[in-house]
Design an enzyme around this catalytic site. Sequence first.
Site, PDB file in Angstrom:
ATOM      1  N   HIS A 813       0.238 -12.202  -3.169  1.00 27.30           N
ATOM      2  CA  HIS A 813      -0.699 -11.450  -4.005  1.00 27.30           C
ATOM      3  C   HIS A 813      -0.135 -11.382  -5.419  1.00 27.30           C
ATOM      4  O   HIS A 813       0.872 -10.726  -5.656  1.00 27.30           O
ATOM      5  CB  HIS A 813      -0.898 -10.042  -3.435  1.00 27.30           C
ATOM      6  CG  HIS A 813      -1.603 -10.062  -2.115  1.00 27.30           C
ATOM      7  ND1 HIS A 813      -1.294  -9.217  -1.084  1.00 27.30           N
ATOM      8  CD2 HIS A 813      -2.614 -10.851  -1.680  1.00 27.30           C
ATOM      9  CE1 HIS A 813      -2.092  -9.490  -0.062  1.00 27.30           C
ATOM     10  NE2 HIS A 813      -2.896 -10.477  -0.392  1.00 27.30           N
ATOM     11  N   GLU A 816       1.247  -8.302  -7.382  1.00 27.17           N
ATOM     12  CA  GLU A 816       2.361  -7.534  -6.830  1.00 27.17           C
ATOM     13  C   GLU A 816       3.699  -8.035  -7.386  1.00 27.17           C
ATOM     14  O   GLU A 816       4.558  -8.557  -6.673  1.00 27.17           O
ATOM     15  CB  GLU A 816       2.320  -7.583  -5.304  1.00 27.17           C
ATOM     16  CG  GLU A 816       1.070  -6.877  -4.783  1.00 27.17           C
ATOM     17  CD  GLU A 816       0.740  -7.168  -3.321  1.00 27.17           C
ATOM     18  OE1 GLU A 816      -0.328  -6.728  -2.879  1.00 27.17           O
ATOM     19  OE2 GLU A 816       1.531  -7.842  -2.640  1.00 27.17           O
ATOM     20  N   HIS A 910       5.744  -7.785  -0.271  1.00 28.33           N
ATOM     21  CA  HIS A 910       4.516  -7.351  -0.950  1.00 28.33           C
ATOM     22  C   HIS A 910       4.769  -6.119  -1.798  1.00 28.33           C
ATOM     23  O   HIS A 910       5.835  -5.513  -1.729  1.00 28.33           O
ATOM     24  CB  HIS A 910       3.439  -6.989   0.084  1.00 28.33           C
ATOM     25  CG  HIS A 910       2.774  -8.175   0.695  1.00 28.33           C
ATOM     26  ND1 HIS A 910       1.500  -8.565   0.364  1.00 28.33           N
ATOM     27  CD2 HIS A 910       3.210  -9.057   1.620  1.00 28.33           C
ATOM     28  CE1 HIS A 910       1.185  -9.638   1.075  1.00 28.33           C
ATOM     29  NE2 HIS A 910       2.210  -9.963   1.843  1.00 28.33           N
ATOM     30  N   GLU A 995       6.652  -3.782   2.155  1.00 21.76           N
ATOM     31  CA  GLU A 995       5.818  -3.231   1.089  1.00 21.76           C
ATOM     32  C   GLU A 995       6.688  -2.393   0.162  1.00 21.76           C
ATOM     33  O   GLU A 995       7.351  -1.459   0.611  1.00 21.76           O
ATOM     34  CB  GLU A 995       4.727  -2.328   1.694  1.00 21.76           C
ATOM     35  CG  GLU A 995       3.745  -3.035   2.614  1.00 21.76           C
ATOM     36  CD  GLU A 995       2.646  -3.771   1.860  1.00 21.76           C
ATOM     37  OE1 GLU A 995       2.643  -3.731   0.610  1.00 21.76           O
ATOM     38  OE2 GLU A 995       1.790  -4.384   2.524  1.00 21.76           O
TER      39      GLU A 995
END
Length: 1148
Positions: A813, A816, A910, A995
């Site tokens: 992504h 990010e 991420h 994350e």
Amino acid sequence: MATTGASGVEVLLTTLQGAGDIESTLNILNVLDELLSAGTDRRIHYMISKGGSEALLSALVSTARCLSPNYTILLPLLHLLAKVGHRDKRIGLKAEKADAVLLVLSLLRQNVEQPQRAAACLWVLRVFCSSVSTATLLGENRGLDVVFQLISPHKLTQTHTVKAAIEAFAALLHSKANSRCAVTKGYVSALLKLYEDWHSKDTANAHVPIRKALLHCLHHATNTGAGRDALLAQGGMALLFHTTQFCSKANKGVESLMEFSIQLMRKCFPKCPLPLTSDQSVYTFPLPGMPASGQDIDPGAQDDSLEEDSDDDARNNDSDSREFLLPLVTPAPRAGSLCCYFSFCFCSPPFLTRTWISSLPTGPRAQLSQVPPPHLVRAALLLLMAALQTNRAKDDDLETDPDKLLARPAPDRPRQELGQYMHLCPELHHDFQDLDMHTEAEGGSDEEVFLNGHSGPGWGHISGESQHSPHPEKQAKPFPARSQLSARDFHSCYLSSPSARQDCQRMVDRLLDSHQPCVPHHDPHIYAAAAAHTKSVPGLSVLAFPDFWGHLPPPGQEPMATRKPNVQRKKVFEDIQRQLSPEDVIGRMVFDLEEPSPQCQTENLDSLRFYSKFESGNLRKAIHVRRYEYDLILNADVNCSQHLQWFYFEVSGMESDVPYRFNIINCEKVNSQFNYGMQPVLYSMREALEGRAHWIRTGTEICYYRNHFCPSKGAGPAYYTLSFTVTFQHSEDVCYLAYHYPYTYTALQIHLQMLEQTVDSRKVFFRKQNLCHTLAGNPCPLITITACPESRNWTYVHELRKRPCVFLTCRVHPGESNASWVMKGSLEFLCSSDPVAESLREAYIFRIIPMLNPDGVINGMHRCSLNGEDLNRQWIRPDPALSPTIFHTKGILYYLHSIGRAPLVFCDYHGHSRKKNVFLYGCSVKETLWQAGSMVNTNTLKEDPGHRTIPKTLDRIAPAFSFNSCNYLVEKSRASTARVVVWREMGVVRSYTMESTFNGCDQGIYKGLQVGSGELEEMGLKFCQSLLPLRMNTLLYSPKLLSHASTLLDLDHNQLNHKSHNCFEDDEPPCAEEIEYLGDSCPEHSGEEMDADVNTSGSDEEEEVEARNGLRHTSRNSCLIPLHTREDSFKPLNGKRTHSSVDGQYLG
Ligand SMILES: [Zn+2]
């Protein structure tokens, strides 16, 4: 009477309906009221369940219908009905059925002069209106007019009746038909006048509830477009704005009035389309196999525009709908794939048995559990193909069906195709003949070398000496003095003309000579050279200074920003003022990405200058709104009209010490960490040249709220504003603002290049290869890191080759960027001489794909790749042409699996925009079944608990990490993410998504602090360290290392007792300043409020009036029953019966 065994309430209800005389009826009502007033709502609900509402309605109808209705009974009956009906969701329908609705309306009509009776009728009508059809029925019988005539301008007596009337009126407006009717009849204007009157005369704030009830009516009346138009046309905005400006904030009641008014204003604020010709990205990219029309390939308006990061949003739509909506993008299966599939199945029998049996529907499976004859095998394969085709649909119960969770899906490609990936595992075929020389390029790899003349010795070393001057010419063109340095001096250098480039080169050399940058693993010259090879959709030719110059982690800690009270209110008022005084708005476009060159920027000196046409840049338009305020519009992802979050732009031409307000007005997410202490980041060119080359957190008065803008086509999802104020330190500086610390593709390229040159090649086996090219033609790097063997001796080489593999991926992504900083930390640690790093290299082969979506990063996208798809939803069947990086990453994983070397650990890095801390998502069958509430007995299921080892270690050693936020749920909506596919298809138990917050931490030593790039890099290092315990038992460590590692890994003695919880939910408490996101929301009254109204009826102010009628009240608790009953206080109903044909028809 009552049947045996009936409860007391039932007995009372039966008695009530059968009671003949006034006295016993009153007694029963009295007892009921005492009974219901004493307990909690449960008693009332019990009574409702026993037919209480019906009994009261029936008593009401029989009492009111008689020739001269007895108000001694009617009044307490109405009061009780109001109390009970308020808790009965079906009271409206029951009243209609009992023919009580219009009867009460008729009673009201007859008693407009009798405040107490009128109030009682109004309360009952109000509760009847909980059913829209009942409200409509009342409206059709002129109920609105009857009720409205009881609403008076400001007065000091009978305010209870006025309040009851206003609230009944608001309830009537629940019905859209009534609401429309009210607008047509001009009631919006009348309500505004009433509100103004009460507001101006109620200076002591004694009647705040009445004012609030009037706003309540306006809220309902403006639920239609016509209602909102009427409010605007009648000057409602100005009135509400004015009344809120002079409210005392000290009074809590008045505070709620303000909040209510603001909500009303926001709701009625006319929608304003964004000033764009199209919501489509400015950039389009022709896709292979698609017409190059640049048409929107967005998968439906609401798809995942609001979706959170790959693994963190429960609302995420899975890829089914996308594929369904996108027949053009996802091509038909390749010809021949079926036969390839068959041949694969046949050539690998163990795999076949496992896969095929588990994929079969249960029926045939039972028959096939013995060794099947060939004809059955073929039949089964046909079934399997059918099963594969409906694979997606079958995954609907993935979360609750252990068979599906445990089943290994069939591979997406034939085994023969896997051989090509062997060369991407360089340690498997490298002969280590070059152990001593180690300069030879790897066979089969096609590394990009960017040095282009800068590759003189010493370039790669990160000593502080100034050794860069490959351009010794000290030149003709004078370089502007530092004080005059502007953004354009820098830009002009990188425009396409070769002569300008030369000037630029000279300027850069001068800059570098006079201000030595000292960012480790970074070199401006190499950066500039590498950037020339980066392929972008718009053909970017300008460098952003921070990327070029480099960034050092800020030296100090950066606490989360404290939110001032009412900051959002202040911003909303400022927005509303635009509508009220449009003449004060400048409204001039000062930057437009669609303008071809930076020279086209405004020359206006009283405005800031903006620019974003550089790598990872994202700003589409800037509009000068007020002297120090700018609206900014972001550019959607390429080939999309959505995914607006990431921003990165340059701003110059500022005055120092002036607060500038920036509003990014087309954000999509419903909430943001910007409401919880997060700040954007800023880089100042002047500061960098002074030796402070830092991105720093900046901004005050930060808030994030729904605004009045809508897509340019006029309809579509709501937009949100991120508003922040920046006070620049220097005048005429060149500054950059970004969502988060930028990390470009070019930065990655040079980082890898410099790492490769700095590693000790005798100890570290470091290979940079090209996994594949992206759609735009950028190489996607694949890094292999392990320890070199001690010698070329077969034993050592063999030992190396059988090391387990750790597979890391990142930045699928593009928005990010925090994930890239974490990856930078991992890479640097793994290449370092730290003893733990050495052990890790001896223990593992690391395969790292640090940027799965280079095209997205380069083009300033937030979520997707150039094909308009979220690449982390492509893992089940990645398309080789449209998602090459995913296709080939999966290819290597398949290859490793096919040779029995599936990774021991897989982790995809991420960023998470809604949560704090760093945490992992993993995969566990047991936890999934538990959390999904499956009825399957999990005790019999055997599961390797290995997925918890790394999170446990990280909880101990990584300050930013939060074990409590980890989750191991295999959600069906995430079935096509890297984590789940690698777990299911490759059988990797430790398959994770990591994350990292964009904001900061709410626990540990970083509690209350925002993360900087330093903390993110540290996280990457800690992640690598956490891998060591997995191999503690198999490796021989030096005593030194053992002591080092044992403190690191002291696991056995401290079992963690954390319970994982479902962290897919938003974990933030409501924002300190309540955020009103739904324009239609309107708080309703509680049962207690209603009771209070009913119970205080006739008290205080109305006592005088009622005293004349000789009414008194009994207990404090229950005020329903008059102490004395007097016939003369009750007027017969029939006196006015003929006045209304409707009522006549009803009553007659
Ligand atoms: Zn993500």
